[in-house]
Motif scaffolding. Structure first.
Motif, PDB file in Angstrom:
ATOM      1  N   TYR A  83      -5.386  51.403  49.448  1.00  0.00           N
ATOM      2  CA  TYR A  83      -4.017  51.278  48.938  1.00  0.00           C
ATOM      3  C   TYR A  83      -3.829  52.161  47.700  1.00  0.00           C
ATOM      4  O   TYR A  83      -2.792  52.807  47.541  1.00  0.00           O
ATOM      5  CB  TYR A  83      -3.673  49.831  48.597  1.00  0.00           C
ATOM      6  CG  TYR A  83      -3.469  48.926  49.780  1.00  0.00           C
ATOM      7  CD1 TYR A  83      -2.843  49.377  50.946  1.00  0.00           C
ATOM      8  CD2 TYR A  83      -3.877  47.600  49.747  1.00  0.00           C
ATOM      9  CE1 TYR A  83      -2.635  48.533  52.028  1.00  0.00           C
ATOM     10  CE2 TYR A  83      -3.678  46.750  50.825  1.00  0.00           C
ATOM     11  CZ  TYR A  83      -3.055  47.224  51.967  1.00  0.00           C
ATOM     12  OH  TYR A  83      -2.845  46.388  53.032  1.00  0.00           O
ATOM     13  N   PHE A  84      -4.839  52.195  46.818  1.00  0.00           N
ATOM     14  CA  PHE A  84      -4.767  53.073  45.645  1.00  0.00           C
ATOM     15  C   PHE A  84      -4.674  54.529  46.105  1.00  0.00           C
ATOM     16  O   PHE A  84      -3.901  55.324  45.547  1.00  0.00           O
ATOM     17  CB  PHE A  84      -5.989  52.918  44.741  1.00  0.00           C
ATOM     18  CG  PHE A  84      -6.211  51.537  44.199  1.00  0.00           C
ATOM     19  CD1 PHE A  84      -5.160  50.664  43.955  1.00  0.00           C
ATOM     20  CD2 PHE A  84      -7.500  51.097  43.925  1.00  0.00           C
ATOM     21  CE1 PHE A  84      -5.375  49.392  43.442  1.00  0.00           C
ATOM     22  CE2 PHE A  84      -7.724  49.828  43.417  1.00  0.00           C
ATOM     23  CZ  PHE A  84      -6.662  48.977  43.176  1.00  0.00           C
ATOM     24  N   SER A  85      -5.460  54.871  47.111  1.00  0.00           N
ATOM     25  CA  SER A  85      -5.458  56.226  47.648  1.00  0.00           C
ATOM     26  C   SER A  85      -4.086  56.586  48.206  1.00  0.00           C
ATOM     27  O   SER A  85      -3.576  57.689  47.972  1.00  0.00           O
ATOM     28  CB  SER A  85      -6.515  56.343  48.750  1.00  0.00           C
ATOM     29  OG  SER A  85      -6.505  57.620  49.313  1.00  0.00           O
ATOM     30  N   LEU A  87       1.497  72.371  52.852  1.00  0.00           N
ATOM     31  CA  LEU A  87       0.835  71.292  52.116  1.00  0.00           C
ATOM     32  C   LEU A  87       1.430  69.929  52.462  1.00  0.00           C
ATOM     33  O   LEU A  87       0.693  68.940  52.588  1.00  0.00           O
ATOM     34  CB  LEU A  87       0.921  71.554  50.611  1.00  0.00           C
ATOM     35  CG  LEU A  87       0.147  72.767  50.115  1.00  0.00           C
ATOM     36  CD1 LEU A  87       0.451  73.032  48.645  1.00  0.00           C
ATOM     37  CD2 LEU A  87      -1.350  72.580  50.326  1.00  0.00           C
ATOM     38  N   LEU A  88       2.735  69.872  52.632  1.00  0.00           N
ATOM     39  CA  LEU A  88       3.377  68.615  53.001  1.00  0.00           C
ATOM     40  C   LEU A  88       2.894  68.141  54.372  1.00  0.00           C
ATOM     41  O   LEU A  88       2.625  66.953  54.564  1.00  0.00           O
ATOM     42  CB  LEU A  88       4.898  68.755  52.986  1.00  0.00           C
ATOM     43  CG  LEU A  88       5.674  67.462  53.198  1.00  0.00           C
ATOM     44  CD1 LEU A  88       5.384  66.459  52.083  1.00  0.00           C
ATOM     45  CD2 LEU A  88       7.160  67.741  53.277  1.00  0.00           C
ATOM     46  N   LYS A  89       2.735  69.064  55.293  1.00  0.00           N
ATOM     47  CA  LYS A  89       2.238  68.713  56.629  1.00  0.00           C
ATOM     48  C   LYS A  89       0.817  68.140  56.530  1.00  0.00           C
ATOM     49  O   LYS A  89       0.501  67.153  57.199  1.00  0.00           O
ATOM     50  CB  LYS A  89       2.264  69.946  57.536  1.00  0.00           C
ATOM     51  CG  LYS A  89       1.883  69.653  58.965  1.00  0.00           C
ATOM     52  CD  LYS A  89       2.003  70.881  59.841  1.00  0.00           C
ATOM     53  CE  LYS A  89       1.570  70.539  61.258  1.00  0.00           C
ATOM     54  NZ  LYS A  89       1.607  71.696  62.137  1.00  0.00           N
ATOM     55  N   GLU A  90      -0.024  68.750  55.718  1.00  0.00           N
ATOM     56  CA  GLU A  90      -1.388  68.231  55.521  1.00  0.00           C
ATOM     57  C   GLU A  90      -1.354  66.827  54.927  1.00  0.00           C
ATOM     58  O   GLU A  90      -2.092  65.936  55.366  1.00  0.00           O
ATOM     59  CB  GLU A  90      -2.192  69.158  54.605  1.00  0.00           C
ATOM     60  CG  GLU A  90      -2.636  70.437  55.255  1.00  0.00           C
ATOM     61  CD  GLU A  90      -3.497  71.281  54.325  1.00  0.00           C
ATOM     62  OE1 GLU A  90      -4.341  70.711  53.607  1.00  0.00           O
ATOM     63  OE2 GLU A  90      -3.306  72.506  54.322  1.00  0.00           O
ATOM     64  N   LYS A 104      -3.324  59.136  59.000  1.00  0.00           N
ATOM     65  CA  LYS A 104      -4.708  58.717  59.269  1.00  0.00           C
ATOM     66  C   LYS A 104      -5.153  57.609  58.323  1.00  0.00           C
ATOM     67  O   LYS A 104      -5.877  56.695  58.726  1.00  0.00           O
ATOM     68  CB  LYS A 104      -5.651  59.915  59.178  1.00  0.00           C
ATOM     69  CG  LYS A 104      -5.466  60.880  60.322  1.00  0.00           C
ATOM     70  CD  LYS A 104      -6.403  62.056  60.229  1.00  0.00           C
ATOM     71  CE  LYS A 104      -6.219  62.977  61.430  1.00  0.00           C
ATOM     72  NZ  LYS A 104      -7.180  64.081  61.431  1.00  0.00           N
ATOM     73  N   LEU A 105      -4.725  57.675  57.095  1.00  0.00           N
ATOM     74  CA  LEU A 105      -5.074  56.635  56.131  1.00  0.00           C
ATOM     75  C   LEU A 105      -4.445  55.300  56.536  1.00  0.00           C
ATOM     76  O   LEU A 105      -5.104  54.250  56.448  1.00  0.00           O
ATOM     77  CB  LEU A 105      -4.629  57.038  54.725  1.00  0.00           C
ATOM     78  CG  LEU A 105      -4.981  56.082  53.589  1.00  0.00           C
ATOM     79  CD1 LEU A 105      -6.487  55.827  53.512  1.00  0.00           C
ATOM     80  CD2 LEU A 105      -4.469  56.634  52.268  1.00  0.00           C
ATOM     81  N   ASN A 106      -3.207  55.319  56.998  1.00  0.00           N
ATOM     82  CA  ASN A 106      -2.575  54.084  57.467  1.00  0.00           C
ATOM     83  C   ASN A 106      -3.332  53.478  58.651  1.00  0.00           C
ATOM     84  O   ASN A 106      -3.498  52.254  58.729  1.00  0.00           O
ATOM     85  CB  ASN A 106      -1.118  54.328  57.845  1.00  0.00           C
ATOM     86  CG  ASN A 106      -0.215  54.424  56.645  1.00  0.00           C
ATOM     87  OD1 ASN A 106      -0.531  53.924  55.571  1.00  0.00           O
ATOM     88  ND2 ASN A 106       0.914  55.079  56.815  1.00  0.00           N
ATOM     89  N   ILE A 107      -3.806  54.316  59.549  1.00  0.00           N
ATOM     90  CA  ILE A 107      -4.606  53.834  60.686  1.00  0.00           C
ATOM     91  C   ILE A 107      -5.909  53.212  60.183  1.00  0.00           C
ATOM     92  O   ILE A 107      -6.324  52.147  60.661  1.00  0.00           O
ATOM     93  CB  ILE A 107      -4.880  54.985  61.679  1.00  0.00           C
ATOM     94  CG1 ILE A 107      -3.574  55.409  62.358  1.00  0.00           C
ATOM     95  CG2 ILE A 107      -5.934  54.586  62.713  1.00  0.00           C
ATOM     96  CD1 ILE A 107      -3.675  56.706  63.140  1.00  0.00           C
ATOM     97  N   ILE A 146     -10.770  56.719  48.407  1.00  0.00           N
ATOM     98  CA  ILE A 146     -11.309  56.432  49.737  1.00  0.00           C
ATOM     99  C   ILE A 146     -12.825  56.317  49.667  1.00  0.00           C
ATOM    100  O   ILE A 146     -13.415  55.374  50.202  1.00  0.00           O
ATOM    101  CB  ILE A 146     -10.885  57.502  50.765  1.00  0.00           C
ATOM    102  CG1 ILE A 146      -9.372  57.447  51.001  1.00  0.00           C
ATOM    103  CG2 ILE A 146     -11.645  57.333  52.082  1.00  0.00           C
ATOM    104  CD1 ILE A 146      -8.817  58.609  51.801  1.00  0.00           C
ATOM    105  N   ALA A 147     -13.456  57.252  48.981  1.00  0.00           N
ATOM    106  CA  ALA A 147     -14.910  57.240  48.856  1.00  0.00           C
ATOM    107  C   ALA A 147     -15.392  56.000  48.104  1.00  0.00           C
ATOM    108  O   ALA A 147     -16.359  55.347  48.521  1.00  0.00           O
ATOM    109  CB  ALA A 147     -15.383  58.506  48.150  1.00  0.00           C
TER     110      ALA A 147
END
Length: 110
Positions: free
Chosen positions: A47-49, A77-80, A87-90, A30-31
């Motif tokens: 997409y890689f992320s 952890l799964l919930k996180e 959020k990444l999809n958005i 992402i960075a």
């Protein structure tokens, strides 16, 4: 993934390293994408992320099935990861709109 530090050597050396690498790769991609000049490159790194995020979920499932983490820790952890995934999809969708809006896909010409 500090929970890995508590595991025996074999678990650390196998699953531990893999889950740490894939989890680290989520934010690193992402960075790196954010630092790119074009929205299209940024989207590719997202997409890689997302791939690393799904890989991390897979390693997390292995941790649970091998009794390396508790059910509660797994669910936490799964919930996180699910929240990050959403959020990444958005964000990817937002970048896609920016690609369409920008002539020549060049954010610096605006």
């Amino acid at each position: 993934m500090f929970l890995v530090l508590e595991w025996d050597y074999f678990a650390k050396d196998t699953i531990g390293k893999q889950i740490a690498r894939s989890a680290d790769s989520i934010s690193a991609n992402i960075a790196e994408g954010f630092g790119r000049f074009h929205y299209k490159e940024n989207k590719n790194f997202c997409y890689f992320s997302r791939g690393s995020l799904i890989e991390t979920k897979g390693w997390l499932n292995k941790c649970k099935s091998r009794n390396l983490i508790s059910e509660d820790k797994y669910n936490e952890l799964l919930k996180e990861l699910e929240t990050i995934h959403h959020k990444l999809n958005i964000y990817i969708k937002y970048i896609g709109k920016k690609i369409i809006e920008q002539p020549n896909n060049d954010p610096m010409t605006q």
